[in-house]
Scaffold this active site. Sequence first.
Site, PDB file in Angstrom:
ATOM      1  N   TYR A  76      -0.803   8.699  -2.517  1.00 39.49           N
ATOM      2  CA  TYR A  76      -0.745   8.526  -3.965  1.00 39.49           C
ATOM      3  C   TYR A  76      -1.961   9.169  -4.640  1.00 39.49           C
ATOM      4  O   TYR A  76      -1.934   9.479  -5.828  1.00 39.49           O
ATOM      5  CB  TYR A  76      -0.784   7.028  -4.317  1.00 39.49           C
ATOM      6  CG  TYR A  76       0.515   6.262  -4.189  1.00 39.49           C
ATOM      7  CD1 TYR A  76       1.612   6.766  -3.495  1.00 39.49           C
ATOM      8  CD2 TYR A  76       0.634   5.006  -4.778  1.00 39.49           C
ATOM      9  CE1 TYR A  76       2.780   6.021  -3.382  1.00 39.49           C
ATOM     10  CE2 TYR A  76       1.800   4.256  -4.676  1.00 39.49           C
ATOM     11  CZ  TYR A  76       2.871   4.775  -3.972  1.00 39.49           C
ATOM     12  OH  TYR A  76       4.024   4.037  -3.874  1.00 39.49           O
ATOM     13  N   GLY A  77      -3.044   9.293  -3.878  1.00 42.91           N
ATOM     14  CA  GLY A  77      -4.366   9.584  -4.438  1.00 42.91           C
ATOM     15  C   GLY A  77      -4.490  10.786  -5.344  1.00 42.91           C
ATOM     16  O   GLY A  77      -5.323  10.804  -6.245  1.00 42.91           O
ATOM     17  N   GLU A 113      -2.616   9.509   7.416  1.00 39.68           N
ATOM     18  CA  GLU A 113      -1.159   9.305   7.411  1.00 39.68           C
ATOM     19  C   GLU A 113      -0.472  10.184   8.465  1.00 39.68           C
ATOM     20  O   GLU A 113       0.604   9.867   8.938  1.00 39.68           O
ATOM     21  CB  GLU A 113      -0.566   9.584   6.024  1.00 39.68           C
ATOM     22  CG  GLU A 113      -0.786   8.454   5.024  1.00 39.68           C
ATOM     23  CD  GLU A 113       0.039   7.194   5.315  1.00 39.68           C
ATOM     24  OE1 GLU A 113       1.220   7.306   5.663  1.00 39.68           O
ATOM     25  OE2 GLU A 113      -0.525   6.082   5.205  1.00 39.68           O
ATOM     26  N   ASP A 170       0.864  -1.190   0.000  1.00 42.39           N
ATOM     27  CA  ASP A 170       0.000   0.000   0.000  1.00 42.39           C
ATOM     28  C   ASP A 170       0.896   1.235   0.000  1.00 42.39           C
ATOM     29  O   ASP A 170       2.076   1.157   0.348  1.00 42.39           O
ATOM     30  CB  ASP A 170      -0.915   0.032   1.231  1.00 42.39           C
ATOM     31  CG  ASP A 170      -1.833   1.265   1.230  1.00 42.39           C
ATOM     32  OD1 ASP A 170      -2.431   1.552   0.172  1.00 42.39           O
ATOM     33  OD2 ASP A 170      -1.934   1.950   2.264  1.00 42.39           O
ATOM     34  N   SER A 171       0.306   2.374  -0.374  1.00 46.70           N
ATOM     35  CA  SER A 171       1.054   3.626  -0.330  1.00 46.70           C
ATOM     36  C   SER A 171       1.467   3.961   1.104  1.00 46.70           C
ATOM     37  O   SER A 171       2.416   4.707   1.304  1.00 46.70           O
ATOM     38  CB  SER A 171       0.204   4.763  -0.893  1.00 46.70           C
ATOM     39  OG  SER A 171      -0.960   4.928  -0.109  1.00 46.70           O
ATOM     40  N   CYS A 190     -11.153   2.909  -0.303  1.00 47.50           N
ATOM     41  CA  CYS A 190      -9.755   3.278  -0.065  1.00 47.50           C
ATOM     42  C   CYS A 190      -9.385   2.536   1.206  1.00 47.50           C
ATOM     43  O   CYS A 190     -10.126   2.595   2.202  1.00 47.50           O
ATOM     44  CB  CYS A 190      -9.602   4.777   0.142  1.00 47.50           C
ATOM     45  SG  CYS A 190      -7.955   5.244   0.733  1.00 47.50           S
ATOM     46  N   THR A 191      -8.263   1.846   1.175  1.00 50.18           N
ATOM     47  CA  THR A 191      -7.942   0.975   2.309  1.00 50.18           C
ATOM     48  C   THR A 191      -7.561   1.758   3.565  1.00 50.18           C
ATOM     49  O   THR A 191      -7.463   1.177   4.647  1.00 50.18           O
ATOM     50  CB  THR A 191      -6.811   0.000   1.929  1.00 50.18           C
ATOM     51  OG1 THR A 191      -5.671   0.751   1.484  1.00 50.18           O
ATOM     52  CG2 THR A 191      -7.269  -0.930   0.814  1.00 50.18           C
ATOM     53  N   HIS A 192      -7.339   3.061   3.419  1.00 50.57           N
ATOM     54  CA  HIS A 192      -7.110   3.889   4.607  1.00 50.57           C
ATOM     55  C   HIS A 192      -8.410   4.181   5.368  1.00 50.57           C
ATOM     56  O   HIS A 192      -8.377   4.413   6.575  1.00 50.57           O
ATOM     57  CB  HIS A 192      -6.510   5.243   4.202  1.00 50.57           C
ATOM     58  CG  HIS A 192      -5.039   5.230   3.925  1.00 50.57           C
ATOM     59  ND1 HIS A 192      -4.490   4.615   2.825  1.00 50.57           N
ATOM     60  CD2 HIS A 192      -3.999   5.774   4.605  1.00 50.57           C
ATOM     61  CE1 HIS A 192      -3.173   4.797   2.844  1.00 50.57           C
ATOM     62  NE2 HIS A 192      -2.856   5.499   3.915  1.00 50.57           N
ATOM     63  N   CYS A 202      -4.364  -1.429  -2.180  1.00 46.89           N
ATOM     64  CA  CYS A 202      -4.493   0.004  -2.415  1.00 46.89           C
ATOM     65  C   CYS A 202      -5.378   0.187  -3.642  1.00 46.89           C
ATOM     66  O   CYS A 202      -5.059  -0.332  -4.724  1.00 46.89           O
ATOM     67  CB  CYS A 202      -3.107   0.593  -2.667  1.00 46.89           C
ATOM     68  SG  CYS A 202      -3.115   2.328  -3.130  1.00 46.89           S
ATOM     69  N   ASN A 203      -6.480   0.880  -3.457  1.00 44.68           N
ATOM     70  CA  ASN A 203      -7.408   1.073  -4.583  1.00 44.68           C
ATOM     71  C   ASN A 203      -6.820   1.976  -5.653  1.00 44.68           C
ATOM     72  O   ASN A 203      -7.028   1.770  -6.843  1.00 44.68           O
ATOM     73  CB  ASN A 203      -8.719   1.679  -4.074  1.00 44.68           C
ATOM     74  CG  ASN A 203      -9.505   0.689  -3.257  1.00 44.68           C
ATOM     75  OD1 ASN A 203     -10.311  -0.061  -3.793  1.00 44.68           O
ATOM     76  ND2 ASN A 203      -9.269   0.646  -1.954  1.00 44.68           N
ATOM     77  N   THR A 204      -6.084   2.993  -5.201  1.00 42.92           N
ATOM     78  CA  THR A 204      -5.512   3.942  -6.155  1.00 42.92           C
ATOM     79  C   THR A 204      -4.533   3.225  -7.086  1.00 42.92           C
ATOM     80  O   THR A 204      -4.581   3.399  -8.317  1.00 42.92           O
ATOM     81  CB  THR A 204      -4.801   5.079  -5.390  1.00 42.92           C
ATOM     82  OG1 THR A 204      -5.699   5.581  -4.392  1.00 42.92           O
ATOM     83  CG2 THR A 204      -4.396   6.196  -6.317  1.00 42.92           C
TER      84      THR A 204
HETATM   85  N1  DGL Z   1      -4.894   3.252   0.563  1.00 46.50           N
HETATM   86  C1  DGL Z   1      -4.976   3.752  -0.736  1.00 46.50           C
HETATM   87  C2  DGL Z   1      -6.207   3.381  -1.489  1.00 46.50           C
HETATM   88  O1  DGL Z   1      -6.801   2.369  -1.176  1.00 46.50           O
HETATM   89  C3  DGL Z   1      -4.305   4.966  -1.159  1.00 46.50           C
HETATM   90  C4  DGL Z   1      -4.336   6.197  -0.557  1.00 46.50           C
HETATM   91  C5  DGL Z   1      -3.389   7.226  -1.077  1.00 46.50           C
HETATM   92  O2  DGL Z   1      -2.181   7.002  -1.022  1.00 46.50           O
HETATM   93  O3  DGL Z   1      -3.889   8.275  -1.512  1.00 46.50           O
HETATM   94  O4  DGL Z   1      -6.600   4.057  -2.402  1.00 46.50           O
END
Ligand code: DGL
Length: 276
Positions: A43-44, A159, A11-12, A193-195, A74-76
Amino acid sequence: MQATSPIGIFDSGIGGLTVFRSIAGQLPQYDYIYLGDNSRAPYGNRSFKTIHQYTWECVQWLFEQGCPLVILACNTASAKALRTIQQRDMPGRYNDKRVLGVIRPTAEVIGNYTKTGNIGVLGTKGTVQSESYAIEIAKFFPEVQVYQQACPLWVPLIENGEYDKPGADYYVKQYLDELLSRSADIDTLLLACTHYPLLQDKIKAHLPESIQVVAQGDIVAASLQDYLHRHPEINDQITRNGTRHFFTSSDDTADFDQHASMFFSAPVKSEYVSLK
Ligand code: DGL
């Protein structure tokens, strides 16, 4: 580290830990390596090119550690980099390895959660702009209406360790209000988003009880179990000593350890990795 062929989880940042926890809970026997690219998160809001470059660097690093299989938790990265990695980067170079994402397994089942046929999808700007969820959900549940909402400030809050502080409520409410103003019929909200599961309590507090919140961890874990069952050629390559190793590109490994220990209810000691 002993010679292992672990499953790589990427993941990011710390968000992928929400998926890793479910995977490790459901499939405890395997060896795992988690890599969080915290120094370059989020990353988003980044470009397609940058997200692909960073993700590919991380995937290759996990391959170098011996991972036959890498999960983009990570979805992104799943939305922006997975297809290029699978179709352009890997063939001819990594034929015996696999990279899987989190969007497809989620899209396959999310339509089963809604009674009204209206789903809200909360994600990063990159995930929402890619339209990946709208496209994938339409393949499995063509009758379902998908309402997407980008929440660009949530990952930076998480984060930076602000997710359980009172200030976060303001931004949680802002994006939920925007989404719900577009449809009164949404009964299912996907945290794409996994966050975002880290904000789950605050998200629920701002929603009527009629709306259920769905996180991806258990969905992805069940899908991985099924995948390994169907793909013995990959499953047989993965070693099974129950080990978990954590790596982060952040200098502040102590901060990463604090979050990871909370998630895994056990002390976690991560190692710093330089990805450049
Ligand atoms: N956890 C990530 C996701 O599922 C990315 C978040 C990010 O880095 O912006 O999209």
